[in-house]
Design a protein around this motif. Structure first.
Motif, short mmCIF file in Angstrom:
data_model
loop_
_atom_site.label_atom_id
_atom_site.label_comp_id
_atom_site.label_asym_id
_atom_site.label_seq_id
_atom_site.Cartn_x
_atom_site.Cartn_y
_atom_site.Cartn_z
N ARG A 96 -6.16 -2.40 -21.39
CA ARG A 96 -7.27 -1.80 -20.63
C ARG A 96 -7.48 -0.34 -21.04
NH1 ARG A 96 -5.47 -2.82 -14.70
NH2 ARG A 96 -7.09 -1.22 -14.34
N HIS A 97 -6.38 0.35 -21.34
CA HIS A 97 -6.49 1.75 -21.76
C HIS A 97 -7.26 1.87 -23.08
CE1 HIS A 97 -5.43 5.70 -23.20
NE2 HIS A 97 -4.85 5.15 -24.27
N ARG A 98 -6.92 1.01 -24.02
CA ARG A 98 -7.55 1.10 -25.34
C ARG A 98 -9.04 0.82 -25.24
NH1 ARG A 98 -2.79 -1.97 -26.82
NH2 ARG A 98 -1.28 -0.62 -27.90
N ALA A 99 -9.41 -0.09 -24.30
CA ALA A 99 -10.83 -0.44 -24.18
C ALA A 99 -11.62 0.65 -23.47
CB ALA A 99 -10.95 -1.77 -23.41
N ARG A 100 -10.99 1.37 -22.54
CA ARG A 100 -11.73 2.28 -21.67
C ARG A 100 -11.61 3.75 -22.11
NH1 ARG A 100 -9.80 -0.70 -16.09
NH2 ARG A 100 -11.08 -2.59 -16.39
#
Length: 657
Positions: A96-100
């Protein structure tokens, strides 16, 4: 340092109450050129700031980390710079971090993620810490960076959990308390109530919390409670009240302790209260009061004297009977030394020391004592014999006084004296009755007396005369007891003195009556005197108010009527002989007093002459003495448990075949 950043939401707004650090990140930052150029001062300030913060570029590479950040997450000085923020994000959150992460740079603005957002940071040793996160864009030399301030909320969450546990414990305590507990605001609206409150009024929490007294209680009770509340608010101090409320069990009494609630500045914002149900206690107190009143009524109504003492022998209470017997007013006795008032001297006039007094001894050792050979003294200085019991009063096993119960023995002594006199008279009287029935050829003669008291006024006598005849006398002085017994003894003496062969029963009775009548006073005497002549088988008699019966062996009973008035009724009576009775074998002569005939049962019915004759006839074949026993037994059975009311005397003459 690597951070997990959820996508912005409508709630990702700056905290309006942010502190100075929050204010620093509440907007995009463009530092002055002197700081942006990397001066030693600005670098030192950023690295030594006492907050966990870092700066990362668009690629997620940490460009600067404060020493607090490195310490908090287990890194050495300078070890985080150049590393990816991903290393600070737990594995499950990294996708989720990499996407956001890129989304922040597409629309850079300050964001705040509270502890409730569920973020966590990964320490170097693998431990995860819950965090709150503040982000702000930093524009520097045409590049955009992100400044992240990280707050470790683990301790805060633990503190909140402890607070929640304490709150649950408190609520559990309040809800299980038998007392009624409540909290109100200054306007009188309920803020908090415990379960007991809801149960006794049969209400739900929604029906109480946020509502006023007037919405919960009847108007009269609500007004009284509101007035008490206002006294607490106005006075600013805890106050205890007695209150009565109406709930599902009816009206109940409470002791309510109410106290003001203050804020940190000391301003009263409401009040708290704890109300304890004292209805049963009040009822018990009322019952104790009523019991005390009943006991007082009992003490005031009993005939025996009763008084209480303290350990010094002083009177603490006294009933009217006791005060009356010793001639004092109750109020004059209270607090006085009882020994010096009524127990100071022995019956013989010698002093009675305290140390020899049984009542005083009971006060000292707590042992119950009694006496029936001492005297009490009246206020006038006279004494009277008493019997008393002295019992200790104890509280929690400790002697605190005594109670003395006494009675005046004067009348008992008088009755005992009279009883002894009666017993002596009875002994003399019994010796005057014939020791045995006379032995007359052809006849079976028996007589018996059953007195109602020690001495009686009934009389029977057998006198053998020189010519072989037998004088038979049966008399009854009215009443029973000592007086009639003395009259009977006198009549016997005059009759015996007047008997002589050939003298008729009428002459003997006339002489006796003229001599005894002046001594009778209010008493009178019925008397039958007969002479049985075995040779002629005849019975001649005279009777003054007395009757007898002839029961032939064949035929109906014949009543032998009186031949003169009752002795003592007329000053000069005319006494005549009755008709001579001729006897045949099996005939009976029955001469009773009226005691058996007038014996009554519980229904007020008399035994009567018919039962006497019927019972005699049923047993006529038995010996004369046994027939008399059967008559007396029949009378006892008829009377039942009632006491014998009058003397019973019967003489029976049976002619043998």
């Amino acid at each position: 340092m690597s951070l997990s950043v959820p996508p912005p939401t409508l709630q990702d707004q700056p905290d309006l109450d942010a502190d100075q650090v929050d204010a620093l990140f509440a907007r995009s930052v463009s530092p002055p050129q002197s700081v942006a150029s990397g001066s030693v001062l600005s670098d030192a300030i950023l690295r030594e700031a006492p907050v966990a913060a870092l700066v990362a570029d668009r690629d997620g590479i940490i460009r600067l980390a404060t020493h607090e950040t490195e310490r908090r997450f287990g890194w050495g000085a300078g070890e985080l710079e150049g590393r990816s923020v991903t290393e600070l994000i737990p594995e499950p959150l990294r996708p989720r971090h990499r996407a956001r992460w890129p989304q922040f740079f597409e629309s850079p603005r300050p964001l705040f993620f509270p502890a409730s957002a569920g973020l966590a940071a990964l320490c170097r040793g693998g431990e995860e810490l819950p965090i709150a996160l503040r982000l702000a864009p930093l524009h520097l030399e045409g590049q955009t960076y992100v400044i992240a301030v990280i707050e470790d909320v683990g301790e805060a969450q633990e503190g909140a959990a402890v607070a929640r546990r304490q709150e649950r414990v408190l609520l559990t305590f309040l809800n299980h308390s038998p007392a009624v507990v409540y909290l109100k605001d200054a306007a009188g609206n309920y803020i908090l109530v415990n379960r007991r409150f809801l149960d006794i009024f049969g209400l739900t929490r929604d029906q109480v919390v946020g509502h006023s007294e007037e919405e919960v209680h009847p108007p009269e009770i609500a007004a009284a409670i509101r007035a008490n509340d206002q006294k607490v608010i106005d006075g600013g101090n805890p106050v205890r009240f007695d209150e009565t409320v109406e709930h599902v069990e009816g009206r109940r009494d409470y002791i309510s302790v109410k106290f003001p609630m203050r804020d940190s500045a000391g301003k009263i914002w409401g009040l708290g209260g704890i109300s304890t149900d004292i209805t049963e206690r009040n009822r018990a107190a009322q019952e104790v009061l009523e019991l005390g009143n009943r006991l007082e009524l009992i003490l005031n109504s009993v005939g025996e004297g009763v008084y209480g003492l303290d350990l010094q022998g002083r009177v603490t209470f006294v009933n009217p009977a006791a005060a009356s017997m010793i001639g004092w007013q109750i109020e004059d006795l209270l607090g006085k030394d009882q020994h010096s008032i009524l127990h100071h001297t022995r019956e013989d006039g010698l002093p009675f020391p305290h140390e020899e007094c049984k009542i005083w001894a009971t006060l000292k050792d707590g042992k119950q004592r009694s006496a029936d050979d001492e005297v009490f003294w009246t206020k006038e200085g006279t004494s009277f014999p008493v019997a008393y019991d002295c019992s200790p009063l104890r509280t929690e096993g400790r002697v605190v006084g005594a109670v003395v119960t006494f009675r005046d023995l004067t009348r008992e002594r008088e009755r005992e004296h009279a009883r002894r006199e009666l017993s002596a008279a009875r002994a003399v009287q019994r010796r005057l009755y014939p020791a045995s029935a006379p032995s007359v050829p052809g006849f079976d003669i028996a007589g018996t007396v059953f007195p109602a008291e020690e001495a009686c006024g009934d009389y029977f006598d057998f006198v053998m005369q020189p010519d072989g005849t037998v004088a038979i006398a049966v008399g009854d002085v009215c009443g029973h007891g000592l007086g009639p017994a003395l009259v009977m003894v006198e009549a016997r003496a005059f009759l015996r003195a007047g008997l002589a062969p050939g003298r008729s029963p009428a002459d003997v009775m006339d002489r006796m009556e003229r001599q005894i009548t002046p001594d009778l006073g209010p008493l009178f005497l019925t008397l039958l005197l007969g002479v049985l002549d075995p040779g002629t088988r005849s019975f001649s008699y005279a009777a003054a108010g007395h009757i007898a019966y002839h029961l032939p062996a064949n035929g109906d009973p014949v009543r032998l009527e009186s031949t003169a008035p009752i002795v003592g009724l007329l000053p000069e009576p005319d006494i005549e002989l009755g008709p001579t009775v001729r006897l045949s074998p099996g005939d009976l002569l029955l001469i009773p007093t009226d005691g058996l005939e007038e014996t009554m049962n519980g229904d007020g019915e008399q035994f009567g002459a018919d039962r006497i004759l019927r019972t005699t006839a049923e047993h006529r074949d038995r010996p004369a003495a046994e027939i008399l026993e059967r008559l007396n037994e029949a009378g006892r059975r008829f009377r039942g448990p009632a006491p014998q009311a009058d003397d019973v005397t019967v003489v029976l003459v049976k002619m043998l075949s």
